[in-house]
Structures are given as C-alpha cells and as structure tokens.
Write a protein that holds these residues in place. Structure first.
Motif, PDB file in Angstrom:
ATOM      1  N   THR A 125       0.787  -1.172   0.038  1.00  0.00           N
ATOM      2  CA  THR A 125       0.110   0.099   0.156  1.00  0.00           C
ATOM      3  C   THR A 125       0.759   1.129  -0.008  1.00  0.00           C
ATOM      4  N   ASP A 126       2.265   1.166  -0.240  1.00  0.00           N
ATOM      5  CA  ASP A 126       3.135   2.023  -0.126  1.00  0.00           C
ATOM      6  C   ASP A 126       2.900   3.005   1.250  1.00  0.00           C
ATOM      7  N   THR A 127       3.008   2.339   2.193  1.00  0.00           N
ATOM      8  CA  THR A 127       2.576   3.063   3.728  1.00  0.00           C
ATOM      9  C   THR A 127       3.626   2.979   4.425  1.00  0.00           C
ATOM     10  N   LEU A 128       4.145   4.171   4.947  1.00  0.00           N
ATOM     11  CA  LEU A 128       5.103   4.201   5.984  1.00  0.00           C
ATOM     12  C   LEU A 128       4.393   4.271   7.369  1.00  0.00           C
ATOM     13  N   TRP A 129       4.454   3.431   8.195  1.00  0.00           N
ATOM     14  CA  TRP A 129       3.818   3.311   9.572  1.00  0.00           C
ATOM     15  C   TRP A 129       4.756   3.788  10.783  1.00  0.00           C
ATOM     16  N   GLY A 130       4.443   4.528  11.659  1.00  0.00           N
ATOM     17  CA  GLY A 130       4.951   5.090  12.786  1.00  0.00           C
ATOM     18  C   GLY A 130       4.330   4.556  14.104  1.00  0.00           C
ATOM     19  N   ALA A 131       5.346   4.347  15.219  1.00  0.00           N
ATOM     20  CA  ALA A 131       4.588   4.095  16.389  1.00  0.00           C
ATOM     21  C   ALA A 131       5.143   4.887  17.504  1.00  0.00           C
ATOM     22  N   ASP A 132       4.312   5.571  18.290  1.00  0.00           N
ATOM     23  CA  ASP A 132       4.872   6.352  19.431  1.00  0.00           C
ATOM     24  C   ASP A 132       4.478   5.857  20.832  1.00  0.00           C
ATOM     25  N   SER A 133       5.533   5.830  21.648  1.00  0.00           N
ATOM     26  CA  SER A 133       5.344   5.336  22.923  1.00  0.00           C
ATOM     27  C   SER A 133       4.668   6.383  23.962  1.00  0.00           C
ATOM     28  N   SER A 134       4.583   7.679  23.778  1.00  0.00           N
ATOM     29  CA  SER A 134       4.174   8.488  24.612  1.00  0.00           C
ATOM     30  C   SER A 134       2.596   8.399  24.503  1.00  0.00           C
ATOM     31  N   SER A 135       2.158   8.160  23.262  1.00  0.00           N
ATOM     32  CA  SER A 135       0.541   8.249  23.216  1.00  0.00           C
ATOM     33  C   SER A 135       0.102   6.751  23.103  1.00  0.00           C
ATOM     34  N   GLY A 136       1.000   5.779  23.034  1.00  0.00           N
ATOM     35  CA  GLY A 136       0.382   4.491  22.357  1.00  0.00           C
ATOM     36  C   GLY A 136      -0.297   4.346  21.297  1.00  0.00           C
ATOM     37  N   MET A 137       0.026   5.306  20.449  1.00  0.00           N
ATOM     38  CA  MET A 137      -0.617   5.045  19.066  1.00  0.00           C
ATOM     39  C   MET A 137       0.261   4.722  17.801  1.00  0.00           C
ATOM     40  N   ILE A 138      -0.445   4.157  16.812  1.00  0.00           N
ATOM     41  CA  ILE A 138       0.417   4.259  15.442  1.00  0.00           C
ATOM     42  C   ILE A 138      -0.415   4.974  14.527  1.00  0.00           C
ATOM     43  N   PHE A 139       0.633   5.685  13.567  1.00  0.00           N
ATOM     44  CA  PHE A 139       0.159   6.516  12.441  1.00  0.00           C
ATOM     45  C   PHE A 139       0.982   6.309  11.173  1.00  0.00           C
ATOM     46  N   GLU A 140       0.290   6.834  10.329  1.00  0.00           N
ATOM     47  CA  GLU A 140       0.906   6.969   8.938  1.00  0.00           C
ATOM     48  C   GLU A 140       1.799   8.203   8.767  1.00  0.00           C
ATOM     49  N   VAL A 141       2.797   8.232   7.843  1.00  0.00           N
ATOM     50  CA  VAL A 141       3.783   9.280   7.764  1.00  0.00           C
ATOM     51  C   VAL A 141       3.784   9.535   6.368  1.00  0.00           C
ATOM     52  N   ASP A 142       3.444  10.733   5.865  1.00  0.00           N
ATOM     53  CA  ASP A 142       3.543  11.298   4.419  1.00  0.00           C
ATOM     54  C   ASP A 142       4.847  11.477   4.251  1.00  0.00           C
ATOM     55  N   ILE A 143       5.417  10.790   3.167  1.00  0.00           N
ATOM     56  CA  ILE A 143       6.977  10.628   2.741  1.00  0.00           C
ATOM     57  C   ILE A 143       7.531  11.978   2.305  1.00  0.00           C
ATOM     58  N   LEU A 144       6.128  12.732   1.695  1.00  0.00           N
ATOM     59  CA  LEU A 144       6.657  13.743   0.981  1.00  0.00           C
ATOM     60  C   LEU A 144       6.601  15.021   1.748  1.00  0.00           C
ATOM     61  N   THR A 145       5.899  15.098   2.736  1.00  0.00           N
ATOM     62  CA  THR A 145       5.808  16.362   3.778  1.00  0.00           C
ATOM     63  C   THR A 145       6.249  16.027   5.224  1.00  0.00           C
ATOM     64  N   GLY A 146       6.241  14.659   5.534  1.00  0.00           N
ATOM     65  CA  GLY A 146       6.963  14.459   6.717  1.00  0.00           C
ATOM     66  C   GLY A 146       5.650  14.264   7.806  1.00  0.00           C
ATOM     67  N   ALA A 147       4.601  14.838   7.579  1.00  0.00           N
ATOM     68  CA  ALA A 147       3.415  14.802   8.470  1.00  0.00           C
ATOM     69  C   ALA A 147       2.853  13.608   8.955  1.00  0.00           C
ATOM     70  N   ALA A 148       2.465  13.409  10.176  1.00  0.00           N
ATOM     71  CA  ALA A 148       1.876  12.065  10.653  1.00  0.00           C
ATOM     72  C   ALA A 148       0.409  12.245  10.907  1.00  0.00           C
ATOM     73  N   VAL A 149      -0.211  11.322  10.200  1.00  0.00           N
ATOM     74  CA  VAL A 149      -1.692  11.278  10.068  1.00  0.00           C
ATOM     75  C   VAL A 149      -2.347  10.037  10.396  1.00  0.00           C
ATOM     76  N   GLY A 150      -3.622  10.110  10.345  1.00  0.00           N
ATOM     77  CA  GLY A 150      -4.526   8.806  10.596  1.00  0.00           C
ATOM     78  C   GLY A 150      -3.997   8.180  12.088  1.00  0.00           C
ATOM     79  N   PHE A 151      -3.990   8.939  13.075  1.00  0.00           N
ATOM     80  CA  PHE A 151      -3.508   8.133  14.369  1.00  0.00           C
ATOM     81  C   PHE A 151      -4.455   7.129  14.457  1.00  0.00           C
ATOM     82  N   VAL A 152      -4.069   6.148  15.189  1.00  0.00           N
ATOM     83  CA  VAL A 152      -4.735   5.001  15.649  1.00  0.00           C
ATOM     84  C   VAL A 152      -4.474   4.411  16.943  1.00  0.00           C
ATOM     85  N   PRO A 153      -5.339   4.599  18.158  1.00  0.00           N
ATOM     86  CA  PRO A 153      -4.900   4.261  19.321  1.00  0.00           C
ATOM     87  C   PRO A 153      -4.583   2.408  19.552  1.00  0.00           C
TER      88      PRO A 153
END
Length: 211
Positions: A125-153
């Motif tokens: 799906t050409d998706t770069l996934w991130g995970a963050d310990s502080s929030s416990g969420m996963i998210f998608e990363v826009d490789i063109l802008t760097g923006a984290a979007v679509g947060f999922v707890p």
C-alpha cells in the motif's frame, strides 16, 4: 538487544529468542534497524555514536557509514525506491538518511511531540507506519511532507518501540522492550504474543536466515 549487545532471532509465534551473534564492539548501542528487502543489507543506528552502521547479524560485525547529526533517532525504515527514512525525535521531523554517508536530510515536521518511536513500511500500500510510546498510537507518515496522519490508538504498553510490517498477515509486529505483540493497523487491535527474555529489545526487522 540495545543493553546486552546481542542480536536475536525471534520466533514470531511465541516470542522465544535464539542468540544469533554478539556485537564485535561493546561500545555500539543499536537502538533501531532495518533490512533492505531487495539486497538484504541490514542498516542500524548506533545511539552512542549517533551514526548509521552496517551489520552482519550472523556474526555481529559492524562498520560505520557516517554520522547522522541526530541526537535522538527514533525508528528507521526502508521504503519505496530503497529510501531509508528515520524519525528524528529531537526535532520531531521525518528525515531521509543517506546510506553511503549517514547524512540525515530533513523532509518535514511530524506535527506532534514524538516519544520513543518505531518505523515500518508496507510496500503493498506504499504506507510508512510509525508508532509512538508517549501516546501508545500508531500513525501513517506522509513521505512527501513528513506529516503524521491517521492516528490509531493501541493497547500496547510501549517502553522502547520496535516495529515491523508482516506482509503475509497484514499486521504490524511491535516490541515494547520486554514483550512482543501484533497490531492490526486499521483498528489498532493488539494481540500479546509472548515475553521477550532479554534486557531491551528495541527494534525488529525481517532478515534472511543465517546459515
């Protein structure tokens, strides 16, 4: 294992560990790693030297590529076109990492205060996934802008954060330091696999079997 200096093979069904190798340099502290899917080349980040390195996971030998200039590197991950991305937890930016020099080139801000983090890529799906310990969420990363979007707890109790995408199941594997989970990236539903009997499992990567 960042603290103990071992590279382990992990059973994805039970979380059982088998030692593959011990690092040849006790000063190296690997806090994140990934393997280029086409060439099978493992790249790691040495947090003590703030540098990218290559590693032979089968015998533990490492070689410096070069300094990244990043004080606190989160996860690294290869994505489309063989580009190696990283999460800069100091400036909360997505960066592109030069695998010949180690240089980190900023792409753009994630848009939130990043804690301990992990990074993984789904090529289907050409998706770069991130995970963050502080929030416990996963998210998608826009490789063109760097923006984290679509947060999922998630319910994963992250401390350290390891992340890898399993194409056969469509799930993310996540390590928390002491435990292994799977995460459904669509819903965030998490399944505990087992305890990791080590000091600090800080990242995960698929790699060809050592002979």
């Amino acid at each position: 294992d960042t603290e103990a200096g071992y590279v382990y093979q992990i059973d994805p069904d039970t979380a059982a560990l088998t030692i593959l190798s011990e690092l040849d340099d006790s000063s190296v502290r690997i806090n994140t790693m990934d393997v280029h899917a086409e060439y099978g080349t493992p790249i790691v980040h040495n947090s003590s030297g703030r540098e990218l390195m290559t590693i032979d996971v089968c015998d533990g030998t490492t070689e410096s590529i070069g300094a990244t200039g990043i004080t606190s590197m989160g996860g690294i991950g290869f994505a489309g076109g063989g580009v190696l991305y990283g999460l800069d937890a100091t400036s909360d930016n997505l960066v592109a990492l030069d695998t010949t020099t180690g240089t980190a080139n900023p792409i753009g801000p994630l848009g939130f205060d990043l804690g301990n983090s992990g990074l993984a890529y789904d090529c289907s799906t050409d998706t770069l996934w991130g995970a963050d310990s502080s929030s416990g969420m996963i998210f998608e990363v826009d490789i063109l802008t760097g923006a984290a979007v679509g947060f999922v707890p998630t319910s994963v109790p992250f401390e350290s954060v390891g992340l890898e995408f399993d194409h056969s199941s469509g799930l993310l594997y996540a390590s928390t330091r002491y435990q292994l989970f799977t995460i459904d990236p669509t819903t965030g539903a998490s399944t505990f696999i087992g305890d990791l009997s080590a000091t600090n499992i800080d990242d995960l990567a698929f790699h060809p079997t050592c002979l």
